[in-house]
Design a protein around this motif. Sequence first.
Motif, short mmCIF file in Angstrom:
data_model
loop_
_atom_site.label_atom_id
_atom_site.label_comp_id
_atom_site.label_asym_id
_atom_site.label_seq_id
_atom_site.Cartn_x
_atom_site.Cartn_y
_atom_site.Cartn_z
N TYR A 90 0.82 -1.21 0.00
CA TYR A 90 0.00 0.00 0.00
C TYR A 90 0.86 1.26 0.00
CZ TYR A 90 -3.22 3.59 1.68
OH TYR A 90 -3.95 4.75 1.83
N PHE A 91 1.81 1.36 0.95
CA PHE A 91 2.61 2.58 1.07
C PHE A 91 3.63 2.74 -0.06
CE2 PHE A 91 1.04 2.38 5.46
CZ PHE A 91 0.66 3.70 5.64
N SER A 92 4.08 1.64 -0.65
CA SER A 92 5.00 1.74 -1.80
C SER A 92 4.31 2.41 -2.98
CB SER A 92 5.50 0.35 -2.21
OG SER A 92 6.35 -0.17 -1.22
N ARG A 93 3.06 2.03 -3.23
CA ARG A 93 2.30 2.65 -4.32
C ARG A 93 2.06 4.13 -4.05
NH1 ARG A 93 -0.51 -2.27 -3.97
NH2 ARG A 93 -2.13 -1.31 -2.68
N LYS A 94 1.74 4.46 -2.79
CA LYS A 94 1.48 5.85 -2.42
C LYS A 94 2.73 6.71 -2.59
CE LYS A 94 -2.82 6.28 -0.77
NZ LYS A 94 -3.74 7.37 -1.18
N MET A 95 3.90 6.15 -2.22
CA MET A 95 5.12 6.94 -2.18
C MET A 95 5.77 7.09 -3.55
SD MET A 95 6.88 5.71 1.39
CE MET A 95 8.25 6.84 1.22
N ARG A 96 5.42 6.22 -4.49
CA ARG A 96 6.07 6.27 -5.81
C ARG A 96 5.86 7.62 -6.49
NH1 ARG A 96 4.01 1.83 -7.94
NH2 ARG A 96 5.56 0.54 -6.90
N SER A 97 4.64 8.13 -6.45
CA SER A 97 4.36 9.43 -7.08
C SER A 97 5.05 10.56 -6.33
CB SER A 97 2.86 9.68 -7.13
OG SER A 97 2.31 9.76 -5.83
N ALA A 98 5.12 10.45 -4.99
CA ALA A 98 5.81 11.47 -4.20
C ALA A 98 7.29 11.51 -4.53
CB ALA A 98 5.61 11.20 -2.70
N TRP A 99 7.92 10.35 -4.71
CA TRP A 99 9.34 10.29 -5.05
C TRP A 99 9.59 10.90 -6.44
CZ3 TRP A 99 9.15 4.53 -3.37
CH2 TRP A 99 9.30 4.46 -2.00
N GLU A 100 8.68 10.62 -7.39
CA GLU A 100 8.85 11.17 -8.73
C GLU A 100 8.72 12.69 -8.70
OE1 GLU A 100 7.80 9.83 -13.25
OE2 GLU A 100 6.79 8.86 -11.57
N ASP A 101 7.74 13.20 -7.94
CA ASP A 101 7.59 14.66 -7.79
C ASP A 101 8.83 15.27 -7.14
OD1 ASP A 101 5.10 14.50 -8.89
OD2 ASP A 101 4.02 14.52 -6.97
N LEU A 102 9.40 14.58 -6.17
CA LEU A 102 10.58 15.08 -5.47
C LEU A 102 11.78 15.16 -6.42
CD1 LEU A 102 11.57 15.98 -2.65
CD2 LEU A 102 12.25 13.61 -2.23
N ILE A 103 11.95 14.15 -7.27
CA ILE A 103 13.04 14.15 -8.24
C ILE A 103 12.89 15.31 -9.22
CG2 ILE A 103 14.01 12.90 -10.21
CD1 ILE A 103 13.46 10.31 -8.66
N ASN A 104 11.67 15.50 -9.75
CA ASN A 104 11.44 16.59 -10.71
C ASN A 104 11.65 17.94 -10.06
OD1 ASN A 104 10.81 14.86 -12.84
ND2 ASN A 104 8.66 14.74 -12.25
N SER A 105 11.20 18.09 -8.81
CA SER A 105 11.38 19.36 -8.09
C SER A 105 12.86 19.64 -7.86
CB SER A 105 10.63 19.30 -6.75
OG SER A 105 10.91 20.44 -5.98
N SER A 106 13.62 18.62 -7.45
CA SER A 106 15.06 18.79 -7.22
C SER A 106 15.77 19.16 -8.50
CB SER A 106 15.65 17.50 -6.64
OG SER A 106 15.05 17.17 -5.41
N GLN A 107 15.37 18.55 -9.62
CA GLN A 107 15.98 18.88 -10.91
C GLN A 107 15.71 20.32 -11.29
OE1 GLN A 107 15.92 16.28 -14.66
NE2 GLN A 107 14.40 17.83 -15.13
N ASN A 108 14.49 20.80 -11.06
CA ASN A 108 14.14 22.18 -11.40
C ASN A 108 14.95 23.17 -10.57
OD1 ASN A 108 12.27 21.44 -13.34
ND2 ASN A 108 10.57 21.36 -11.89
#
Length: 585
Positions: free
Chosen positions: A180-198
């Motif tokens: 359950y939590f792996s699915r929830k966190m996957r989108s948060a991790w992707e957003d975090l990577i994109n934000s860090s890149q920006n």
Amino acid sequence: MDKTNFRLIVKFLKYLSPYRVKQVVVFILSSISISLELINPYLGKLIVDKAIINKNLEIFIVYGLIGAVIFISNGIIKAVAALLEKGMQLRVRFDLNKKLFSHLQALPLGFFKGSASGEHMYTLSYDIERSVDFIISVPKETVIILAKLVFILLIIFYLDWRMAVFSLILAQILYLPVGYFSRKMRSAWEDLINSSQNIFKRMEEIFSHMYLVKAFGREKREIRTYLKALIGNIRIGFRSLRLEVMGNLTIGGFERVVIGGISLFGGLQVIRGRITLGTLTAIMLYLSQLVSLQSGIGSFFQRISLGLISCRRLDGLLKLAPEATELRGTEKIALRSPVIRFEKVSFKYNSQEHILKNLDFCFSGGLNVLTGPSGCGKTTIVNLILRLYQPGEGLVYGVEEEDAARQIDLLCLKRHIGAALQDPLLWNDTVENNIRYGSERKVGFEEIKNAAHIACADDFIENLPHGYQTIIGEKGCKISEGQKQRVAIARALLKRPAILILDEAMSSMDTLSEEKIIANLRKISGLHTVIIVTHRLSTVMACDRAYFLKNPDTMVMDKPEKLIHSDKEFHDLFSAQMSQSAFIS
């Protein structure tokens, strides 16, 4: 796992192929380590049943020494495996960096015009780091986790099938919160990577535009912008952290419930005499390993998710098609008198109107000047010659002036073209190394000085604090614009080009310096064709032939002194300068 992710994993696992022997050794060492770890709980059973209950000191010491040997041996094996694995990580990281950087170099200029440098820097550092961790560690850990899980369950079955079945039923509960939590966190991790890149992209842009920031007094604005982006990144980080903490708490709670239930059931079995205390001890030690394994599965899935995200981003870059390197039907020949021919060339940026349309002309030998109204497409012509862009229609190629039927191989042609642009694009290095960058061959210091002399750069260079060894700062920020342009021209001349392109390369110099450089260019042996892009009348009149780009489909060519009288638009372009000069009576 879907087919797309599976294909992606297979594609990136190919980077392990050169190191498969070491990978096999790591697997073998890891397997031995697992085996040793599985011996210890059973050794605990023997110590309890045969030494502690029977109060046998001799057996206790023997089993204790065996346990110590196993512990030390396992530590050494793990250290060797970790050393080999780290070595593979360094090598695979090098291979990925090499492949990606080489691929980026092969992409057309248009790709870099449409993306930020900070994005590529982020990919070359963080995405490669996560991808390497995914490639090296995840396959090994997947096998280890599955193998350890199976063997622990088999051993527990061997010790007592009731405890094994009861443990297996309760263990299923542990996987519910992980999924359950792996699915929830996957989108948060992707957003975090994109934000860090920006953020990384913006920082690179601010530092490279610091002159502009200072000139307009925008320091506070940039601080606000940076802090705003940083706060947004932190908020995403907190969202990820909240999910992670909630996941750990939930998983920890489930683990306590499961261990408590198994302990109660095991104690009941001991009381009823179905198992010994040593057996219960061994089972609980095995279960503690199983729970520890389960606790690591959350972070394991996190690394898989992050690794897949980074691999997907890298794969997207590596799929981009590199630019063409040569024209079909061209020949590799020794250059004697090369010129550039445009044959029915049309070009436009994206879906805009044509910058060039069906143009047919040829730059002849000698000093040629390319001029026209601002924005008419002069620099586009230069970019097409340098193959920074490909024409939408038609051909741009080199030919020998004495044998126009033979086209020149693009790579051969580029080796004989020197270019200096309006933006000198200098490195944060010494003057000597900036000039030396223009040549792939080994050149002596005297040749560098000669190139600087032709570009009228030698005098100011000698007056720098350390002469040619002076470091001129990022983009040459420690010298003036005119001095930067002189260094850029010297860099182009060091290549000993047969064709020299100067695109507004003398725009920041005074007229006298420009006249000296043009006079020096006429004296260079081997320099057959010079193409100068300029709006300065004195430069136009000093050239042998003028190319006037009136509009996208019209190029007028003649001697400049004739064009100034015969073409009204050409005359009007320089009328303001003519009123202040004595070129035309």
